[in-house]
Design an enzyme around this catalytic site. Structure first.
Site, short mmCIF file in Angstrom:
data_model
loop_
_atom_site.label_atom_id
_atom_site.label_comp_id
_atom_site.label_asym_id
_atom_site.label_seq_id
_atom_site.Cartn_x
_atom_site.Cartn_y
_atom_site.Cartn_z
N THR A 167 0.82 -1.22 0.00
CA THR A 167 0.00 0.00 0.00
C THR A 167 0.85 1.27 0.00
OG1 THR A 167 -1.46 1.26 1.48
CG2 THR A 167 -0.10 -0.37 2.52
N ASP A 168 0.24 2.38 -0.43
CA ASP A 168 0.93 3.67 -0.34
C ASP A 168 1.03 4.17 1.10
OD1 ASP A 168 -1.78 4.29 0.06
OD2 ASP A 168 -1.88 5.84 -1.49
N GLU A 169 0.24 3.56 2.01
CA GLU A 169 0.19 4.07 3.39
C GLU A 169 1.51 3.88 4.12
OE1 GLU A 169 -3.45 3.44 5.49
OE2 GLU A 169 -4.57 3.06 3.65
N TYR A 177 -1.93 -0.63 11.01
CA TYR A 177 -2.07 -1.27 9.69
C TYR A 177 -0.86 -0.97 8.82
CZ TYR A 177 -3.37 -1.67 4.76
OH TYR A 177 -3.35 -1.94 3.41
N LYS A 198 2.16 -3.44 7.38
CA LYS A 198 2.44 -3.61 5.95
C LYS A 198 3.90 -3.21 5.64
CE LYS A 198 0.04 -4.68 3.03
NZ LYS A 198 -0.33 -6.02 2.49
P1 NAD Z 1 -9.70 -7.39 2.09
O1 NAD Z 1 -9.74 -7.19 3.56
O2 NAD Z 1 -10.93 -7.19 1.29
O3 NAD Z 1 -9.15 -8.85 1.75
C1 NAD Z 1 -8.15 -9.48 2.50
C2 NAD Z 1 -8.32 -10.98 2.33
O4 NAD Z 1 -7.30 -11.65 3.09
C3 NAD Z 1 -9.67 -11.49 2.86
O5 NAD Z 1 -10.25 -12.36 1.92
C4 NAD Z 1 -9.29 -12.23 4.13
O6 NAD Z 1 -10.18 -13.31 4.44
C5 NAD Z 1 -7.90 -12.73 3.79
N1 NAD Z 1 -7.12 -13.02 5.00
C6 NAD Z 1 -6.98 -12.23 6.10
N2 NAD Z 1 -6.20 -12.86 7.00
C7 NAD Z 1 -5.81 -14.04 6.44
C8 NAD Z 1 -5.00 -15.12 6.90
N3 NAD Z 1 -4.42 -15.08 8.09
N4 NAD Z 1 -4.83 -16.18 6.08
C9 NAD Z 1 -5.43 -16.22 4.87
N5 NAD Z 1 -6.22 -15.23 4.39
C10 NAD Z 1 -6.39 -14.15 5.16
O7 NAD Z 1 -8.52 -6.42 1.59
P2 NAD Z 1 -8.22 -5.81 0.17
O8 NAD Z 1 -8.69 -4.42 0.15
O9 NAD Z 1 -8.66 -6.74 -0.90
O10 NAD Z 1 -6.63 -5.77 0.21
C11 NAD Z 1 -5.84 -6.82 -0.34
C12 NAD Z 1 -4.37 -6.45 -0.24
O11 NAD Z 1 -4.13 -5.25 -0.95
C13 NAD Z 1 -3.88 -6.21 1.18
O12 NAD Z 1 -2.61 -6.74 1.32
C14 NAD Z 1 -3.87 -4.69 1.32
O13 NAD Z 1 -2.89 -4.28 2.25
C15 NAD Z 1 -3.50 -4.29 -0.10
N6 NAD Z 1 -3.97 -2.96 -0.54
C16 NAD Z 1 -5.28 -2.61 -0.42
C17 NAD Z 1 -5.71 -1.36 -0.88
C18 NAD Z 1 -7.16 -0.94 -0.80
O14 NAD Z 1 -7.47 0.21 -1.11
N7 NAD Z 1 -8.09 -1.82 -0.46
C19 NAD Z 1 -4.80 -0.48 -1.44
C20 NAD Z 1 -3.45 -0.88 -1.55
C21 NAD Z 1 -3.06 -2.12 -1.10
P1 TYD Z 2 -10.69 3.92 4.11
O1 TYD Z 2 -11.62 3.47 3.04
O2 TYD Z 2 -10.83 3.33 5.48
O3 TYD Z 2 -9.20 3.76 3.54
P2 TYD Z 2 -7.79 4.28 4.16
O4 TYD Z 2 -7.96 4.75 5.54
O5 TYD Z 2 -7.00 3.03 4.10
O6 TYD Z 2 -7.34 5.35 3.23
O7 TYD Z 2 -10.85 5.49 4.28
C1 TYD Z 2 -10.61 6.38 3.21
C2 TYD Z 2 -10.72 7.77 3.75
O8 TYD Z 2 -12.07 8.01 4.18
C3 TYD Z 2 -9.86 7.99 5.01
O9 TYD Z 2 -9.32 9.30 4.96
C4 TYD Z 2 -10.83 7.86 6.15
C5 TYD Z 2 -12.14 8.35 5.56
N1 TYD Z 2 -13.35 7.71 6.12
C6 TYD Z 2 -14.36 8.49 6.66
O10 TYD Z 2 -14.29 9.73 6.69
N2 TYD Z 2 -15.47 7.86 7.16
C7 TYD Z 2 -15.60 6.50 7.17
O11 TYD Z 2 -16.62 5.96 7.66
C8 TYD Z 2 -14.54 5.71 6.60
C9 TYD Z 2 -14.62 4.20 6.56
C10 TYD Z 2 -13.44 6.37 6.08
#
Ligand code: NAD
Ligand code: TYD
Length: 357
Positions: free
Chosen positions: A133-135, A159, A163
């Site tokens: 992630t960018d975070e 989180y 990561k």
């Molecule tokens: P998500 O929470 O929707 O999916 C995560 C998946 O991992 C789920 O299916 C969960 O059941 C599985 N999981 C959790 N713990 C586990 C374990 N111990 N063993 C096996 N499976 C397990 O998350 P997402 O948004 O799809 O993110 C997927 C990946 O991408 C993550 O690594 C996250 O850090 C990264 N990512 C997400 C975003 C975003 O905006 N959602 C952006 C950048 C990177």
């Molecule tokens: P989120 O989807 O949780 O992603 P991340 O924190 O990983 O960027 O949140 C995106 C942005 O929206 C973040 O700045 C937090 C804000 N946010 C709210 O203001 N209200 C909410 O209920 C949620 C879930 C997020």
């Protein structure tokens, strides 16, 4: 020879979109390892389960014996590692699960893959792609330049810290053992199948249910939004074209303030719900509720994607307005997908976190 892939977290949001994308374009074995916890949903990959080359295994990435068995019996040469605890708010409430899955789980996978890669004589085509992630780069102020691949890590939440730790491990396995790891750091994703605890799906559901739309702080925080399909094409290109040890930033060149997204969603819902036969209980904008800020809330993220553009020729194709419209349409027409997620556990979680909202 087609790749034999193990996709961890393939029943989650990005993982399931990627598995579908991959299966449409590649032959070869596809094994998903997912714990099927609150965010991992069998329904997300139900349409793939009738393919003989596809297998969904319910299990934990921290289970070394299981991972060893899958790598060996399925003759895996490529791991695409999505599995993670992924929600910042949950990491504030309970950081232990984030260290366990994101750090210990990634370490377990890296060790198991190292063992297999070495036992097989270090084949050149093996790859371990770690999705991040960018975070990990921390927070930008309004005038700071976007994050590049060389921006120092400065994670601010449990989180992002977990990561960041796993990124460091993936990097170290390349530098220490020569293991062919790749790392991608991506900005905020949106699109179908995202669990409704994240900003965009949460707002969509709450508008349909007539519940408050909780906006943290002043709503001026900025995220760089990317459609999940664009993330999938980027991952695919990194897998095919990148050199072992490479790191790529992925983003949408699309910085938007949270409050502007909420306004856009209110407008789109107001327009599109009636067209889909859904009567909204309340006027969406009246539901907007500013709540106390998230602790340690990062102000702004922005990704410099010039490296992946230059090296691999990748660019995002979705325009945000169209992508948001498509996403709203998906949540409007997939009540059967999200209704079961509004379970006692899910409701209880939000009650604990924010009170009755
Ligand atoms: P998500 O929470 O929707 O999916 C995560 C998946 O991992 C789920 O299916 C969960 O059941 C599985 N999981 C959790 N713990 C586990 C374990 N111990 N063993 C096996 N499976 C397990 O998350 P997402 O948004 O799809 O993110 C997927 C990946 O991408 C993550 O690594 C996250 O850090 C990264 N990512 C997400 C975003 C975003 O905006 N959602 C952006 C950048 C990177
Ligand atoms: P989120 O989807 O949780 O992603 P991340 O924190 O990983 O960027 O949140 C995106 C942005 O929206 C973040 O700045 C937090 C804000 N946010 C709210 O203001 N209200 C909410 O209920 C949620 C879930 C997020």
């Amino acid at each position: 020879m087609p790749k034999q892939v193990l996709i961890t977290g393939g029943a989650g949001f990005i993982g399931s979109n990627f598995v579908r994308h991959w299966c449409q374009r590649h032959t070869g074995r596809v094994v998903v390892l997912d714990i099927l916890g609150y965010a991992g949903n069998r329904a997300n990959v139900a349409d793939l389960e009738d393919q003989a080359r596809f297998r969904l295994v319910k299990g934990d990435i921290c289970d070394r014996a299981l991972v060893d068995e899958l790598l060996t019996t399925e003759q895996i040469d490529t791991v695409i590692h999505f599995a993670a605890e992924s929600h910042v708010d949950r990491s504030i409430l309970g950081p232990a699960a984030f260290v366990q899955t994101n750090v210990v789980g990634t370490f377990t996978l890296l060790e198991a893959f190292r063992d297999r890669w070495q036992t097989q004589g270090k084949p050149h085509h093996y790859r371990f792609l770690h999705i991040s992630t960018d975070e990990v780069y921390g927070s930008l102020s309004a005038d700071d330049p976007a994050f590049t691949e060389t921006t120092p890590y400065a994670p601010n939440s449990p989180y992002s810290a977990s990561k960041a730790s796993s990124d460091h491990l993936a990097r170290a396995y390349f530098h220490t053992y020569g293991m062919p790891t790749l790392i991608t750091n991506c900005s905020n994703n949106y699109g179908p199948y995202q669990f409704p605890e994240k900003l965009i799906p949460l707002m969509c559901l709450n508008i349909m249910l007539g519940k408050p739309l909780p906006v943290y702080g002043d709503g001026q925080n900025v995220r760089d939004w990317l459609h999940v399909s664009d993330h999938c094409t980027a991952i695919e290109q990194v897998l095919h074209q990148a050199e072992p040890g490479d790191v790529y930033n992925i983003g949408g060149n699309n910085q938007v303030k949270n409050i502007d997204i909420v306004y856009q969603l209110c407008e789109l819902m107001g327009e599109m719900a009636p067209a889909n036969g859904i009567e909204l209980p309340k006027t969406p904008r009246e539901l907007i509720t500013f709540i106390a800020d998230r602790p340690g809330h990062d102000r702004r993220y922005a990704m410099d994607i010039s490296k992946i553009k230059r090296d691999l020729g990748w660019s995002p194709v979705y325009n945000f307005t169209d992508g948001l419209r498509q996403t709203v349409a998906w949540y409007l027409t997939h009540r059967d997908w999200w209704q079961p997620l509004l379970s006692a556990e899910y409701q209880g979680y939000y009650k604990n976190l924010y009170g009755d909202r």
